[in-house]
Design a protein around this motif. Sequence first.
Motif, PDB file in Angstrom:
ATOM      1  N   ALA A 151       0.845  -1.202   0.000  1.00 18.69           N
ATOM      2  CA  ALA A 151       0.000   0.000   0.000  1.00 18.69           C
ATOM      3  C   ALA A 151       0.881   1.253   0.000  1.00 18.69           C
ATOM      4  CB  ALA A 151      -0.919   0.006   1.223  1.00 18.69           C
ATOM      5  N   ASP A 152       2.019   1.171   0.683  1.00 16.38           N
ATOM      6  CA  ASP A 152       2.930   2.311   0.706  1.00 16.38           C
ATOM      7  C   ASP A 152       3.682   2.468  -0.614  1.00 16.38           C
ATOM      8  OD1 ASP A 152       2.124   2.749   3.264  1.00 16.38           O
ATOM      9  OD2 ASP A 152       4.002   2.089   4.222  1.00 16.38           O
ATOM     10  N   LYS A 153       4.005   1.350  -1.241  1.00 18.43           N
ATOM     11  CA  LYS A 153       4.726   1.425  -2.526  1.00 18.43           C
ATOM     12  C   LYS A 153       3.931   2.261  -3.529  1.00 18.43           C
ATOM     13  CE  LYS A 153       7.261  -3.008  -2.427  1.00 18.43           C
ATOM     14  NZ  LYS A 153       8.684  -2.655  -2.350  1.00 18.43           N
ATOM     15  N   GLU A 154       2.598   2.110  -3.459  1.00 17.38           N
ATOM     16  CA  GLU A 154       1.759   2.871  -4.395  1.00 17.38           C
ATOM     17  C   GLU A 154       1.825   4.366  -4.134  1.00 17.38           C
ATOM     18  OE1 GLU A 154      -2.139   1.165  -4.335  1.00 17.38           O
ATOM     19  OE2 GLU A 154      -1.309  -0.802  -4.891  1.00 17.38           O
ATOM     20  N   ARG A 155       2.247   4.726  -2.909  1.00 17.72           N
ATOM     21  CA  ARG A 155       2.300   6.150  -2.568  1.00 17.72           C
ATOM     22  C   ARG A 155       3.673   6.763  -2.856  1.00 17.72           C
ATOM     23  NH1 ARG A 155       0.362   6.307   3.479  1.00 17.72           N
ATOM     24  NH2 ARG A 155       0.650   8.549   3.182  1.00 17.72           N
ATOM     25  N   VAL A 156       4.649   5.937  -3.260  1.00 13.35           N
ATOM     26  CA  VAL A 156       5.991   6.457  -3.574  1.00 13.35           C
ATOM     27  C   VAL A 156       5.889   7.442  -4.739  1.00 13.35           C
ATOM     28  CG1 VAL A 156       8.245   5.798  -4.550  1.00 13.35           C
ATOM     29  CG2 VAL A 156       7.223   4.437  -2.690  1.00 13.35           C
ATOM     30  N   ASN A 157       6.606   8.546  -4.627  1.00 11.13           N
ATOM     31  CA  ASN A 157       6.535   9.578  -5.661  1.00 11.13           C
ATOM     32  C   ASN A 157       7.034   9.050  -7.003  1.00 11.13           C
ATOM     33  OD1 ASN A 157       5.845  12.251  -6.353  1.00 11.13           O
ATOM     34  ND2 ASN A 157       8.018  12.835  -6.387  1.00 11.13           N
ATOM     35  N   GLN A 158       6.342   9.429  -8.065  1.00 11.63           N
ATOM     36  CA  GLN A 158       6.727   9.013  -9.416  1.00 11.63           C
ATOM     37  C   GLN A 158       7.010  10.231 -10.263  1.00 11.63           C
ATOM     38  OE1 GLN A 158       3.723   6.402 -10.982  1.00 11.63           O
ATOM     39  NE2 GLN A 158       4.657   4.663  -9.942  1.00 11.63           N
ATOM     40  N   SER A 159       8.091  10.165 -11.001  1.00 11.91           N
ATOM     41  CA  SER A 159       8.465  11.303 -11.847  1.00 11.91           C
ATOM     42  C   SER A 159       9.501  10.849 -12.855  1.00 11.91           C
ATOM     43  CB  SER A 159       9.060  12.424 -10.985  1.00 11.91           C
ATOM     44  OG  SER A 159       9.584  13.448 -11.803  1.00 11.91           O
ATOM     45  N   GLN A 160       9.663  11.645 -13.915  1.00  9.69           N
ATOM     46  CA  GLN A 160      10.738  11.400 -14.880  1.00  9.69           C
ATOM     47  C   GLN A 160      12.078  11.879 -14.340  1.00  9.69           C
ATOM     48  OE1 GLN A 160       9.955  12.806 -18.921  1.00  9.69           O
ATOM     49  NE2 GLN A 160       7.825  13.038 -18.331  1.00  9.69           N
ATOM     50  N   ILE A 161      12.058  12.722 -13.305  1.00  9.79           N
ATOM     51  CA  ILE A 161      13.332  13.283 -12.823  1.00  9.79           C
ATOM     52  C   ILE A 161      13.689  12.707 -11.456  1.00  9.79           C
ATOM     53  CG2 ILE A 161      12.892  15.459 -14.057  1.00  9.79           C
ATOM     54  CD1 ILE A 161      12.618  16.691 -11.116  1.00  9.79           C
ATOM     55  N   HIS A 162      14.938  12.840 -11.093  1.00 15.93           N
ATOM     56  CA  HIS A 162      15.398  12.538  -9.738  1.00 15.93           C
ATOM     57  C   HIS A 162      16.613  13.437  -9.521  1.00 15.93           C
ATOM     58  CE1 HIS A 162      16.154   9.999  -6.100  1.00 15.93           C
ATOM     59  NE2 HIS A 162      17.385  10.471  -6.290  1.00 15.93           N
ATOM     60  N   ILE A 163      16.418  14.525  -8.792  1.00 13.53           N
ATOM     61  CA  ILE A 163      17.472  15.531  -8.631  1.00 13.53           C
ATOM     62  C   ILE A 163      17.778  15.709  -7.150  1.00 13.53           C
ATOM     63  CG2 ILE A 163      18.096  17.952  -9.009  1.00 13.53           C
ATOM     64  CD1 ILE A 163      16.143  17.886 -11.406  1.00 13.53           C
ATOM     65  N   ASP A 164      18.978  15.260  -6.782  1.00 17.49           N
ATOM     66  CA  ASP A 164      19.422  15.410  -5.393  1.00 17.49           C
ATOM     67  C   ASP A 164      20.002  16.801  -5.193  1.00 17.49           C
ATOM     68  OD1 ASP A 164      19.611  12.408  -4.268  1.00 17.49           O
ATOM     69  OD2 ASP A 164      20.275  12.421  -6.356  1.00 17.49           O
ATOM     70  N   PHE A 165      19.697  17.417  -4.036  1.00 14.94           N
ATOM     71  CA  PHE A 165      20.489  18.594  -3.681  1.00 14.94           C
ATOM     72  C   PHE A 165      20.757  18.634  -2.188  1.00 14.94           C
ATOM     73  CE2 PHE A 165      17.073  21.469  -2.341  1.00 14.94           C
ATOM     74  CZ  PHE A 165      15.968  20.916  -2.967  1.00 14.94           C
ATOM     75  N   MET A 166      21.926  19.154  -1.866  1.00 11.80           N
ATOM     76  CA  MET A 166      22.493  19.033  -0.536  1.00 11.80           C
ATOM     77  C   MET A 166      22.026  20.184   0.339  1.00 11.80           C
ATOM     78  SD  MET A 166      23.936  17.081  -2.634  1.00 11.80           S
ATOM     79  CE  MET A 166      24.862  18.079  -3.804  1.00 11.80           C
ATOM     80  N   ILE A 167      21.430  19.807   1.507  1.00 12.02           N
ATOM     81  CA  ILE A 167      21.004  20.833   2.459  1.00 12.02           C
ATOM     82  C   ILE A 167      21.732  20.652   3.784  1.00 12.02           C
ATOM     83  CG2 ILE A 167      18.743  21.096   1.357  1.00 12.02           C
ATOM     84  CD1 ILE A 167      17.574  19.377   3.613  1.00 12.02           C
ATOM     85  N   GLY A 168      22.604  19.662   3.859  1.00 10.06           N
ATOM     86  CA  GLY A 168      23.245  19.330   5.133  1.00 10.06           C
ATOM     87  C   GLY A 168      24.595  19.992   5.328  1.00 10.06           C
ATOM     88  N   SER A 169      24.984  20.029   6.600  1.00  8.65           N
ATOM     89  CA  SER A 169      26.304  20.479   7.017  1.00  8.65           C
ATOM     90  C   SER A 169      26.372  20.071   8.482  1.00  8.65           C
ATOM     91  CB  SER A 169      26.453  21.988   6.883  1.00  8.65           C
ATOM     92  OG  SER A 169      25.622  22.641   7.843  1.00  8.65           O
ATOM     93  N   ARG A 170      27.487  20.288   9.136  1.00  7.12           N
ATOM     94  CA  ARG A 170      27.522  19.966  10.566  1.00  7.12           C
ATOM     95  C   ARG A 170      26.627  20.915  11.357  1.00  7.12           C
ATOM     96  NH1 ARG A 170      33.509  17.637  11.961  1.00  7.12           N
ATOM     97  NH2 ARG A 170      32.725  17.985  14.079  1.00  7.12           N
ATOM     98  N   ALA A 171      26.252  22.052  10.714  1.00  4.28           N
ATOM     99  CA  ALA A 171      25.356  22.998  11.400  1.00  4.28           C
ATOM    100  C   ALA A 171      23.880  22.606  11.268  1.00  4.28           C
ATOM    101  CB  ALA A 171      25.564  24.400  10.850  1.00  4.28           C
ATOM    102  N   LEU A 172      23.597  21.579  10.470  1.00  2.00           N
ATOM    103  CA  LEU A 172      22.201  21.156  10.299  1.00  2.00           C
ATOM    104  C   LEU A 172      21.874  20.081  11.335  1.00  2.00           C
ATOM    105  CD1 LEU A 172      19.709  21.491   8.225  1.00  2.00           C
ATOM    106  CD2 LEU A 172      20.416  19.217   7.456  1.00  2.00           C
ATOM    107  N   ASP A 173      20.910  20.367  12.172  1.00  2.00           N
ATOM    108  CA  ASP A 173      20.472  19.384  13.162  1.00  2.00           C
ATOM    109  C   ASP A 173      19.319  18.570  12.587  1.00  2.00           C
ATOM    110  OD1 ASP A 173      22.354  20.205  14.993  1.00  2.00           O
ATOM    111  OD2 ASP A 173      20.988  21.597  16.011  1.00  2.00           O
ATOM    112  N   VAL A 174      19.253  17.307  13.015  1.00  2.00           N
ATOM    113  CA  VAL A 174      18.168  16.439  12.568  1.00  2.00           C
ATOM    114  C   VAL A 174      17.499  15.834  13.799  1.00  2.00           C
ATOM    115  CG1 VAL A 174      17.539  14.400  11.203  1.00  2.00           C
ATOM    116  CG2 VAL A 174      19.407  15.898  10.425  1.00  2.00           C
ATOM    117  N   ASP A 175      16.186  15.962  13.843  1.00  2.00           N
ATOM    118  CA  ASP A 175      15.390  15.317  14.875  1.00  2.00           C
ATOM    119  C   ASP A 175      14.491  14.266  14.227  1.00  2.00           C
ATOM    120  OD1 ASP A 175      16.355  16.896  16.917  1.00  2.00           O
ATOM    121  OD2 ASP A 175      14.502  18.074  17.178  1.00  2.00           O
ATOM    122  N   GLY A 176      14.245  13.189  14.949  1.00  2.00           N
ATOM    123  CA  GLY A 176      13.193  12.266  14.561  1.00  2.00           C
ATOM    124  C   GLY A 176      11.923  12.660  15.283  1.00  2.00           C
ATOM    125  N   ILE A 177      10.779  12.623  14.578  1.00  2.00           N
ATOM    126  CA  ILE A 177       9.492  12.961  15.188  1.00  2.00           C
ATOM    127  C   ILE A 177       8.720  11.648  15.329  1.00  2.00           C
ATOM    128  CG2 ILE A 177       7.401  14.372  15.016  1.00  2.00           C
ATOM    129  CD1 ILE A 177       9.960  16.065  15.003  1.00  2.00           C
TER     130      ILE A 177
END
Lengths: 400, 400
Positions: free
Chosen positions: A357-383
Amino acid sequence: MRQIEEWTAQLAELAIFGANVQPGQLVAVTSYIGKEELTRALTRAAYERGAKYVDVLYFDQWLKRERIQHAADDTLDYVPPWMVERLMHLSEEHAARITLSGPHAPRALLGVDPARAGRDLLPYLPQSGEVVNRRTTNWCIVPAPTRSWAEVVYPELERGDAFRQLWEAVAHVCRLDTGDAPAAWTERIDVLKANAARMNDRRFDALRLFGPGTDVTIGLLPSSTWHAGDFTTVDGVWHYPNLPTEELFTTPDPTRVEGHVSATMPLELYGIVISGIRVEFAEGRAVKIDADEGADALRSAAAKDEGASRLGEIALVDRDGRIGPLDTVFYDTLIDENAATHIALGNGYESPVTESADKERVNQSQIHIDFMIGSRALDVDGITHNGDAAPVLRDGAWQI
Amino acid sequence: MRQIEEWTAQLAELAIFGANVQPGQLVAVTSYIGKEELTRALTRAAYERGAKYVDVLYFDQWLKRERIQHAADDTLDYVPPWMVERLMHLSEEHAARITLSGPHAPRALLGVDPARAGRDLLPYLPQSGEVVNRRTTNWCIVPAPTRSWAEVVYPELERGDAFRQLWEAVAHVCRLDTGDAPAAWTERIDVLKANAARMNDRRFDALRLFGPGTDVTIGLLPSSTWHAGDFTTVDGVWHYPNLPTEELFTTPDPTRVEGHVSATMPLELYGIVISGIRVEFAEGRAVKIDADEGADALRSAAAKDEGASRLGEIALVDRDGRIGPLDTVFYDTLIDENAATHIALGNGYESPVTESADKERVNQSQIHIDFMIGSRALDVDGITHNGDAAPVLRDGAWQI
């Protein structure tokens, strides 16, 4: 130059190892003018492994320039049908696929209209994501240093020195300098997989990434799992799709992304450099895209189809990898995305999502473009599903 | 080098003129590593002519070397299916096709087993002759000078001088030095067509070619007609398939060839140089093939299929062309075959044969290999249906 010849042979062997080329297999290689030496070395290595045929396509960014500059506007979306038929045949035959990354003739697209450039995605094909999701091919992308790429990364150095410096960096981040790169990667990927397993134990509902210029919350699908290092085909052939790799990644919920992000590194997209990217998300969609330069190329790509403005990937990169500490922009997504935490607009991978059921919700597109938003100054929390926040990454170090 | 840039642009324009690229047409280009400059120039010229898409394939002889040296024996006849599908699509879409000739990295195949080399004919496809005979594509082959080719032609010169010398020769034989190559070719081809018309008036039953090391009689089909310079597609698009061109050619009776021939020039076949070729024919078949070097490559090609040991073409070259007087072996069939009278083993062209019963008798094969048996010392007689001999060429001059 003898050192560069040795590195070339070692990198060729690493590509064959990463793709895990099987005896009797058809091996498709995507290469570029300027990358002939590595292409020839890996062709030899593939035949020595027993490849049935090594099918190399050389692309030439200077031909793309002619097209973008001179072709009629209504022709720019044309894709030669044989390229799609070839990809489908590779999938049907369960072939190996190897791609050489790194900016291809970076000067070739200087001054072209980014909006027109963003319409010619070749040799990337809209069906590439679908073939990855079928898990029929074992594949690997490795970087291929060239003199023109080196000039972009080290503009302050003399040309020959820059080329040598780039090779040294690539040899380091690909762990050729360990003397046994396949063993070094097996070891590193075991660590990455252990990190992914700890993330999976927590079953977060979303991640919040926040730091200078970025505060975004990215929802996960109920069965989104964190993945690192290897893929396995339907035939059970493991392979390392990216070498180097330093990331854990998963497939997010394309409808639950809220907030804004600022890229921490410039991005080379189809030959155009895009720097200072800023994107606002609402209800999963990128509703505003700005950049200091090249914004139109990214806007044009994000307008390709319905899914092109939604996220297909979120990847976390810690400070223990070999790329981030170099503090160098390589203008090559393969390397740069493994320097820092990143997100990708466009097609999502199905394999990290376990429920159909989740596989059907995976985003579909002709493109796949990664861009970097991380650094050691970027904190990540799990919710958590209760809405509680738990620290995941602080100063690039795992908190879980 | 400015002169070479000018010649490159002029030769690119000549290729587009020769293929007669139509606005909106798909244009396929067969190129090689080392020929990037001319490839880019003709891609630009094609887009300026309104091409829909210029689909360039770059081949790399060093990859062929890896295959011939290292691939398993039972894989050497493999042809990637997409290459055939692409060719068929070009035919269905009525595309333009441009091929760049000249030895491609002549050192790449040094020392490889000629018999194995003769099994890998790529990028030549067995279906190429069939597509030519369908007359669906407008096409042109032009030479593309490279430094490595120049070294083979002028081994006594310094590398840069040899390259310049080769370009000068190519500019001369392609009539770039006339200042208006398209006009010069239109004029020369009118003369060639007038010669062909006089040959057609005579309706010879056969030709006898005799001189040092050669005495062969080649039967013609009842409706074999002599042809020169241009082809026309089923859509009525004229084109000049070979530039330079100095020949009249026709399609012989594949069952009526008797005698022996000695090549007057070496032949570069799939990267192997074959010199001192001697062939004996009986009842149309090449029953004995010898050579001073590379005989196995020719034998292997001539054993490809039933038609590979029979003739598909006979072409007469007079002394008024620009190539013969240079007295230079270019190791490029496109140029060398227009220096001297020649024959071809393998597939025959249907278009010079006007009666449908005769078309069915045209030789069919996966190969088409021209080799030169002519010189000013080779005399040519026409044999009438009564068995009388009439002089056709003496000392390279027309007698009809």
